[in-house]
Every structure is written in C-alpha cells, then in structure tokens.
Motif scaffolding. Structure first.
Motif, PDB file in Angstrom:
ATOM      1  N   VAL A  84      81.757  61.089 -88.982  1.00 37.37           N
ATOM      2  CA  VAL A  84      81.505  60.360 -88.243  1.00 37.37           C
ATOM      3  C   VAL A  84      82.209  59.684 -87.974  1.00 37.37           C
ATOM      4  O   VAL A  84      83.220  59.204 -88.769  1.00 37.37           O
ATOM      5  N   ASP A  85      82.126  58.342 -86.826  1.00 31.63           N
ATOM      6  CA  ASP A  85      82.833  57.599 -86.651  1.00 31.63           C
ATOM      7  C   ASP A  85      82.957  56.586 -86.955  1.00 31.63           C
ATOM      8  O   ASP A  85      81.592  56.358 -87.877  1.00 31.63           O
ATOM      9  N   ALA A  86      83.658  55.557 -87.197  1.00 31.55           N
ATOM     10  CA  ALA A  86      83.813  54.198 -87.767  1.00 31.55           C
ATOM     11  C   ALA A  86      82.188  53.029 -87.366  1.00 31.55           C
ATOM     12  O   ALA A  86      81.475  52.593 -87.828  1.00 31.55           O
ATOM     13  N   ASP A  87      81.992  53.823 -85.957  1.00 35.55           N
ATOM     14  CA  ASP A  87      81.119  53.137 -85.483  1.00 35.55           C
ATOM     15  C   ASP A  87      79.546  53.706 -86.127  1.00 35.55           C
ATOM     16  O   ASP A  87      78.344  52.732 -85.876  1.00 35.55           O
ATOM     17  N   ALA A  88      79.448  54.550 -87.156  1.00 37.29           N
ATOM     18  CA  ALA A  88      78.603  55.145 -87.717  1.00 37.29           C
ATOM     19  C   ALA A  88      77.567  54.658 -88.284  1.00 37.29           C
ATOM     20  O   ALA A  88      76.646  54.230 -88.742  1.00 37.29           O
TER      21      ALA A  88
END
Length: 372
Positions: free
Chosen positions: A211-215
């Motif tokens: 998952v990306d950090a913006d998740a």
C-alpha cells in the motif's frame, strides 16, 4: 440529560421501524438464508437504506449524510435488531464512517458520500483471534519504499466478503496504524464466514500487501484514539441492536403468553410466568437506559464515553441473552424449531454478544478503569 428520545428522534425511530417492517422483515433474513444467497445481503435494500438517509446518519451533511449523532445511529441500530435484518450498517455507516470522518484525508473521505447513498460497503478489520482484543493487534505494517507492506490475518470482518474497501488495523514501528486497502489488491484473500445467525462476516488474510503512504488513515502510529472512538460508537450501537432484539423477542413471547392455552387456561394467567415477564421488562428498560446514556455521552464528547459504551454493551448483552432464553423456555419445545422466530433471535444475540467485546471483555475494561 433525560434518558428519553426527543420528538425528532422518536419520529426517526418510527420511520426506521416502519421501513424495515415493510422492506426487510424476518422473512427477508429467511429468504437470504434459504436461497443460500452468495452475498447474504441485499444491495438493493442497502441503496434503499441510503435513499431513506439511514446509511448516512452520522456522516456530515457536507459529505452527503444527515449529520446526526450517536443517539440517532442507535435508534436505527435498534430497529435493525427488531427485524434481524442483514445490513452493512454497522460496518459501513458506523465503524468505517466514523474512522473516515474523524481522520480520513480528502481523498479517503470521498467514500463517505457513497456510503451515505448506499452505493458502497466498507469494513473495519480489527479482530484477529477468537475474542475481541484490539490491544493485541499482531498484523504488521513494514515500511517498503514510499509505502508499507501488510502481513497478518483478520477474523469477524463484518461484510468483508462484499466490501468495496477495507480499513485494516495494523501495527507499525511507530504504533497502531489504520490503512485503507483495496480488497482486490495482490496478497489479499477473503473468505466468507458462515455464521450461526445467518449474518455476514469474513476472514481476511494479508500476505505482503503493498500500500502507498496515502493509504494511511490519519497519522502513522496515531491510530489508537481514532480506532477507540470508532469502537466506542460501534459498541453503543451494538448495545442498541441487542436491546432491539431482546425487546422484540419479549414482545413475541408476550403474544404467545396471551394466546397459548394449557390446562384450559391461557399460560399468561400463571403467576410464575407473570413474574418472569415483569422481571424481564424491568431489565430491558434498564438496558435501554444504559444504552441511551452511552449514546448521549458520545454525542456530548464526555471523557467517560468509552466507559459508558462498555457498560451499555455488557448490560444489553446480559439482558438480551436473558430475553431470548426466557422466550425459548416460555414457548416450550417449539421455541427451538425453525418455524418460530425466537430461535433466530437467540442465534443473533449470541453473535452480537461477541461483536466488539463480550460481557467478560467489558467487565475487565471497567475493572481496569477502577484500578483493579
């Protein structure tokens, strides 16, 4: 604050009771069960829930919801308890909506209007073992590039098998963290759980899920207070559902006492049964008062709101269990047959008692707060 509903809240209660009685009575649950529906929940009914405004009860008006409070959410939850309706309301409109409203980014909050409209189903994935234990999360979030990799397993994820998105609770080096995860991501495996009450939950396994950090919902390591606020609201609403289920089982039993004859007399004329019915009535009123008090505490932002929710969940759980046990006993042997609805209420109460902590869990919470 008086432990009674306002006129507006009473009108909401009547609307919810009427809508569910017409569109999702107990026959609705039986049909989903008997047809072995693969989802176990009606998307059409969920959209109708959105059209009525019920799905967005605690979602802000700016996000398409009603912008109401915990008491109103509890009113709808109690109505769901009366009809045993399988619905994503708890997982989506309460637990997930609370998390996203309190801590979600602008992009993450784009889910809120879809929940409010009954177009999306979200699930909060917390529990991992046989018992509710949010302080013992083992799912790990390891940093990887500009994001994370999630590894772990979750159980009792409400409507997880039909969820459009999951909010996963994991432990990073910085502390408890919440992640918004696409259930179609590589490494996510979801298995529907067949529950005894014919409602819906799933097991979710996460294997190197990227998952990306913006998740991240909120801040890395800052998930505990956000999660606790969501769970407190969920527990109070679960207490409302328990109260609704227990009260409806009691009403069914009263009708039976007024019509069933034994030895040439209505069994409701026997004093022993009258005493048991009177005792159950007072217990149900106490449970309803404790639950409404907890919901009001949440709306008022009181520091002891979480404690009040634990009291309500424990009390409502014990009373609802008493109600369904008395219902089955007063019906006699037929109470355990599938033809009579009281057996369905017994199964539902059993599952609800485990949801978000059983009586033992909340008794321990209270004892710890008191220094024991």
């Amino acid at each position: 604050m008086p432990l009674i509903l306002t006129e507006e809240q009473t009108m909401l209660q009547e609307a919810a009771d009427g809508f569910l009685a017409d569109n999702a009575p107990i026959a609705h649950l039986r049909k989903l069960r008997d047809d072995r529906d693969p989802d176990g929940v009606s998307r059409d009914l969920w959209r109708a829930f959105g059209e009525m405004g019920f799905a967005g009860v605690v979602i802000p008006e700016a996000q398409g919801g009603l912008g109401l409070g915990a008491v109103e959410a509890g009113v709808i939850a109690e109505s769901l308890g009366r009809t045993l309706t399988p619905s994503p309301f708890m997982g989506s409109s309460i637990l997930s909506a609370k998390v996203l409203t309190d801590a979600g980014s602008e992009a993450q909050q784009s889910w809120l209007p879809r929940i409010a409209a009954g177009e999306a189903i979200l699930s909060l994935a917390v529990d991992e073992g046989a018992k509710h234990a949010p302080s013992r999360i083992a799912t790990r979030a390891e940093r990887s590039g500009n994001g994370f990799r999630l590894n772990g397993a979750k159980g009792f994820v409400l409507d997880g098998h039909v969820a459009d998105a999951l909010i996963v609770v994991a432990r990073a080096d910085e502390g408890l963290t919440l992640f918004l995860v696409d259930p179609k991501s590589a490494g996510v495996e979801i298995e529907r759980t067949a529950m005894v009450d014919s409602h819906n939950a799933a097991r979710v396994t996460l294997t190197n899920v990227a998952v990306d950090a913006d998740a991240v919902v909120g801040e890395v390591g800052g998930g505990e207070p956000v999660l606790e606020a969501s769970l407190s609201l969920g527990r109070a609403c679960a207490a409302s559902t328990l109260t609704g289920a227990g009260d409806q089982a009691f009403k069914i039993t009263l009708d039976y006492l007024r019509t069933r004859k034994q030895f040439g007399k209505l069994i409701g004329e026997f004093q022993a049964l009258q005493h048991r019915a009177a005792h159950l009535f007072t217990e149900l009123e106490l449970a309803r008062a404790a639950t409404l008090g907890a919901l009001q505490a949440i709306d008022a932002g009181r520091e002891d709101a979480g404690l009040a929710a634990s009291v309500a969940k424990a009390k409502a759980g014990r009373v609802a269990e008493l109600a369904v046990q008395e219902a089955v006993q007063m019906h006699g042997g037929v109470g355990m047959t599938d033809e009579f609805d009281v057996g369905l209420f017994m199964k539902r109460v059993r599952v609800l008692n485990e949801l978000l902590g059983d009586v033992g869990f909340h008794a321990e919470q209270l004892a710890r707060r008191q220094g024991f």
